[in-house]
Motif scaffolding. Structure first.
Motif, PDB file in Angstrom:
ATOM      1  N   ARG A   1      22.043  -8.370  35.029  1.00 10.75           N
ATOM      2  CA  ARG A   1      21.006  -9.398  35.155  1.00 10.75           C
ATOM      3  C   ARG A   1      20.478  -9.817  33.783  1.00 10.75           C
ATOM      4  NH1 ARG A   1      20.515 -12.364  39.552  1.00 10.75           N
ATOM      5  NH2 ARG A   1      18.328 -12.734  39.081  1.00 10.75           N
ATOM      6  N   ASP A   2      20.079  -8.840  32.995  1.00 13.96           N
ATOM      7  CA  ASP A   2      19.427  -9.134  31.727  1.00 13.96           C
ATOM      8  C   ASP A   2      20.442  -9.192  30.589  1.00 13.96           C
ATOM      9  OD1 ASP A   2      16.729  -9.174  32.722  1.00 13.96           O
ATOM     10  OD2 ASP A   2      16.895  -7.004  32.951  1.00 13.96           O
ATOM     11  N   VAL A   3      20.374 -10.267  29.840  1.00 14.86           N
ATOM     12  CA  VAL A   3      21.191 -10.479  28.650  1.00 14.86           C
ATOM     13  C   VAL A   3      20.244 -10.511  27.463  1.00 14.86           C
ATOM     14  CG1 VAL A   3      22.702 -12.103  27.445  1.00 14.86           C
ATOM     15  CG2 VAL A   3      22.948 -11.774  29.917  1.00 14.86           C
ATOM     16  N   HIS A   4      20.586  -9.788  26.402  1.00 18.11           N
ATOM     17  CA  HIS A   4      19.710  -9.859  25.230  1.00 18.11           C
ATOM     18  C   HIS A   4      20.514  -9.942  23.948  1.00 18.11           C
ATOM     19  CE1 HIS A   4      19.353  -5.199  24.493  1.00 18.11           C
ATOM     20  NE2 HIS A   4      20.513  -5.501  25.022  1.00 18.11           N
ATOM     21  N   ILE A   5      19.872 -10.489  22.936  1.00 19.55           N
ATOM     22  CA  ILE A   5      20.427 -10.574  21.595  1.00 19.55           C
ATOM     23  C   ILE A   5      19.411  -9.934  20.667  1.00 19.55           C
ATOM     24  CG2 ILE A   5      19.530 -12.930  21.309  1.00 19.55           C
ATOM     25  CD1 ILE A   5      21.962 -13.483  19.499  1.00 19.55           C
ATOM     26  N   GLN A   6      19.866  -9.024  19.812  1.00 15.55           N
ATOM     27  CA  GLN A   6      18.972  -8.257  18.957  1.00 15.55           C
ATOM     28  C   GLN A   6      19.160  -8.649  17.495  1.00 15.55           C
ATOM     29  OE1 GLN A   6      21.070  -5.311  21.037  1.00 15.55           O
ATOM     30  NE2 GLN A   6      19.274  -4.007  21.285  1.00 15.55           N
ATOM     31  N   TYR A   7      18.065  -8.610  16.750  1.00 15.54           N
ATOM     32  CA  TYR A   7      18.086  -8.934  15.330  1.00 15.54           C
ATOM     33  C   TYR A   7      17.644  -7.714  14.526  1.00 15.54           C
ATOM     34  CZ  TYR A   7      18.376 -13.596  17.296  1.00 15.54           C
ATOM     35  OH  TYR A   7      18.765 -14.697  18.024  1.00 15.54           O
ATOM     36  N   PRO A   8      18.269  -7.458  13.372  1.00 12.67           N
ATOM     37  CA  PRO A   8      17.966  -6.252  12.619  1.00 12.67           C
ATOM     38  C   PRO A   8      16.478  -6.155  12.281  1.00 12.67           C
ATOM     39  CG  PRO A   8      19.883  -7.365  11.702  1.00 12.67           C
ATOM     40  CD  PRO A   8      19.288  -8.300  12.708  1.00 12.67           C
ATOM     41  N   PRO A   9      15.899  -4.954  12.363  1.00 11.86           N
ATOM     42  CA  PRO A   9      14.483  -4.776  12.037  1.00 11.86           C
ATOM     43  C   PRO A   9      14.250  -4.836  10.524  1.00 11.86           C
ATOM     44  CG  PRO A   9      15.492  -2.662  12.532  1.00 11.86           C
ATOM     45  CD  PRO A   9      16.540  -3.707  12.823  1.00 11.86           C
ATOM     46  N   ASP A  10      12.988  -4.922  10.137  1.00 11.26           N
ATOM     47  CA  ASP A  10      12.649  -4.956   8.718  1.00 11.26           C
ATOM     48  C   ASP A  10      12.906  -3.620   8.039  1.00 11.26           C
ATOM     49  OD1 ASP A  10      11.854  -7.599   8.875  1.00 11.26           O
ATOM     50  OD2 ASP A  10       9.764  -7.099   9.315  1.00 11.26           O
TER      51      ASP A  10
ATOM     52  N   PRO B   1       9.524  -0.115  12.647  1.00  9.79           N
ATOM     53  CA  PRO B   1       8.885  -1.335  13.150  1.00  9.79           C
ATOM     54  C   PRO B   1       9.532  -1.910  14.390  1.00  9.79           C
ATOM     55  CG  PRO B   1      10.236  -1.823  11.238  1.00  9.79           C
ATOM     56  CD  PRO B   1      10.224  -0.328  11.361  1.00  9.79           C
ATOM     57  N   GLY B   2      10.813  -1.566  14.661  1.00 11.65           N
ATOM     58  CA  GLY B   2      11.506  -2.088  15.833  1.00 11.65           C
ATOM     59  C   GLY B   2      12.110  -3.460  15.585  1.00 11.65           C
ATOM     60  N   TYR B   3      13.039  -3.833  16.445  1.00 12.30           N
ATOM     61  CA  TYR B   3      13.759  -5.089  16.288  1.00 12.30           C
ATOM     62  C   TYR B   3      13.141  -6.195  17.150  1.00 12.30           C
ATOM     63  CZ  TYR B   3      16.004  -3.200  20.518  1.00 12.30           C
ATOM     64  OH  TYR B   3      16.239  -2.657  21.757  1.00 12.30           O
ATOM     65  N   VAL B   4      13.486  -7.427  16.818  1.00 15.00           N
ATOM     66  CA  VAL B   4      13.141  -8.591  17.633  1.00 15.00           C
ATOM     67  C   VAL B   4      14.313  -8.857  18.568  1.00 15.00           C
ATOM     68  CG1 VAL B   4      12.724 -11.077  17.620  1.00 15.00           C
ATOM     69  CG2 VAL B   4      11.566  -9.603  15.956  1.00 15.00           C
ATOM     70  N   THR B   5      14.011  -9.165  19.821  1.00 10.76           N
ATOM     71  CA  THR B   5      15.065  -9.440  20.794  1.00 10.76           C
ATOM     72  C   THR B   5      14.731 -10.671  21.618  1.00 10.76           C
ATOM     73  OG1 THR B   5      16.363  -8.476  22.616  1.00 10.76           O
ATOM     74  CG2 THR B   5      14.035  -7.890  22.527  1.00 10.76           C
ATOM     75  N   GLU B   6      15.744 -11.451  21.931  1.00 16.43           N
ATOM     76  CA  GLU B   6      15.619 -12.575  22.856  1.00 16.43           C
ATOM     77  C   GLU B   6      16.303 -12.178  24.153  1.00 16.43           C
ATOM     78  OE1 GLU B   6      17.379 -15.940  21.017  1.00 16.43           O
ATOM     79  OE2 GLU B   6      15.863 -16.076  19.433  1.00 16.43           O
TER      80      GLU B   6
ATOM     81  N   TYR C   1      24.270  -6.629  16.665  1.00 16.31           N
ATOM     82  CA  TYR C   1      23.273  -7.575  16.189  1.00 16.31           C
ATOM     83  C   TYR C   1      23.816  -9.006  16.304  1.00 16.31           C
ATOM     84  CZ  TYR C   1      20.519  -3.816  13.960  1.00 16.31           C
ATOM     85  OH  TYR C   1      19.749  -2.709  13.704  1.00 16.31           O
ATOM     86  N   HIS C   2      22.925  -9.934  16.609  1.00 17.78           N
ATOM     87  CA  HIS C   2      23.264 -11.370  16.675  1.00 17.78           C
ATOM     88  C   HIS C   2      24.350 -11.655  17.710  1.00 17.78           C
ATOM     89  CE1 HIS C   2      20.908 -12.017  13.009  1.00 17.78           C
ATOM     90  NE2 HIS C   2      21.543 -10.991  12.476  1.00 17.78           N
TER      91      HIS C   2
END
Length: 295
Positions: A169-178, A125-130, A107-108
């Motif tokens: 190619r793809d880089v992502h950062i994930q944030y904990p779900p609710d 609910p799933g996580y938010v990702t950038e 995470y983060h």
């Protein structure tokens, strides 16, 4: 960019059916072919008993032993050069309360992957990702190296949603779900994966932050570092062979470093040989060592 795939499959696809489909219909080296399997992965997510049945089996097996491993991953099945797993994503409240360590779940922490994989939201609910994009072939692999990271999107990876991530190619950062969430992952593990780099990134500075410790390359480097401290003459020959022939650039550099550790008097000869390495990661490090002189 990482692809969000619009697909539906009203029927339940069993794990065996999914594995058979991949064997018969999917070219694991072709992204379009992998993407075409999205409806089958979505159908696999319709099996609401699969993960809990495997979890129950795992609990029974583990609690018969003296030690119980806490894990993010439940392996569901595998085929030739691929496997399927369920990933557990603890909630923001679990992380905040200290019940889990956020770095255990990345995470983060912005990161890429050295394999292609497709994922579907299964529970919660799933996580938010950038998501960002970069070019693996333009990165030498030096910690602190500047990387051209391009922001693509911020999305909520919710239940039933399917995404396909590209290796290097793809880089992502994930944030904990609710709330606690689970994803199913279709992981591609072709032989080239073991030789590709994988990185953590500093998004603010746009630099390469580190290499994951669990990476095959990191494990090789760790073993070679130990060899540099306790090795003998036979070890030197093995290290010399690896430094010249191993296809992984980090492994070759670690072999050169351990050769110098074992025989400091031969440092100049070793680094001069390393200067001829075709990869800038190795050749630049060698030139820096020669310029710095003996420590």
């Amino acid at each position: 960019m990482a692809l969000t795939l619009s697909c539906d499959h009203p029927d339940v696809v069993s794990l065996d059916e999914f594995i058979d489909h991949v064997h018969s219909s999917v070219d694991l080296r072709d992204m379009d072919s992998i993407a075409a399997a999205a409806p089958m992965l979505r159908g696999l997510a319709n099996d609401r008993d699969m993960v809990v049945q495997r979890l129950n089996r795992q609990i029974k097996q583990q609690f018969r032993s003296q030690s119980v491993a806490s894990a993010q991953v439940i392996y569901l099945g595998e085929g030739r050069d691929f496997y399927v797993r369920a990933n557990l994503w603890p909630s923001n409240a679990d992380v905040a309360a200290g019940r889990v360590y956020q770095d255990q779940f990345a995470y983060h922490l912005a990161h890429d992957h050295n394999y292609n994989f497709m994922t579907v939201g299964y529970h919660g609910p799933g996580y938010v990702t950038e998501i960002y994009e970069y070019d693996y072939d333009r990165v030498e692999g030096r910690v602190g190296e500047t990387v051209d990271l391009r922001f693509l999107e911020r999305t909520h990876f919710s239940s039933g949603m399917v995404m396909l991530y590209r290796a290097g190619r793809d880089v992502h950062i994930q944030y904990p779900p609710d709330d606690l969430s689970i994803t199913l992952n279709f992981m591609i593990s072709t032989p080239d994966v073991r030789l590709r780099g994988q990185y953590f990134f500093d998004l603010e500075r746009r630099t390469l932050l580190d290499h994951p410790a669990e990476l095959d390359g990191s494990r090789r480097v760790s073993v070679l570092k130990m060899a540099g401290h306790v090795g003998n003459g036979n070890t030197q020959q093995l290290l010399d062979d690896l430094s010249r022939q191993h296809p992984c650039r980090r492994t070759r550099l670690a072999a050169y470093e351990s050769l110098v550790q074992l025989d400091p008097a031969a440092a100049r000869q070793v680094w001069e040989a390393a200067c001829r390495d075709p990869e800038p990661l190795v050749a630049l490090a060698a030139r820096q060592r020669l310029t710095a002189g003996p420590e």
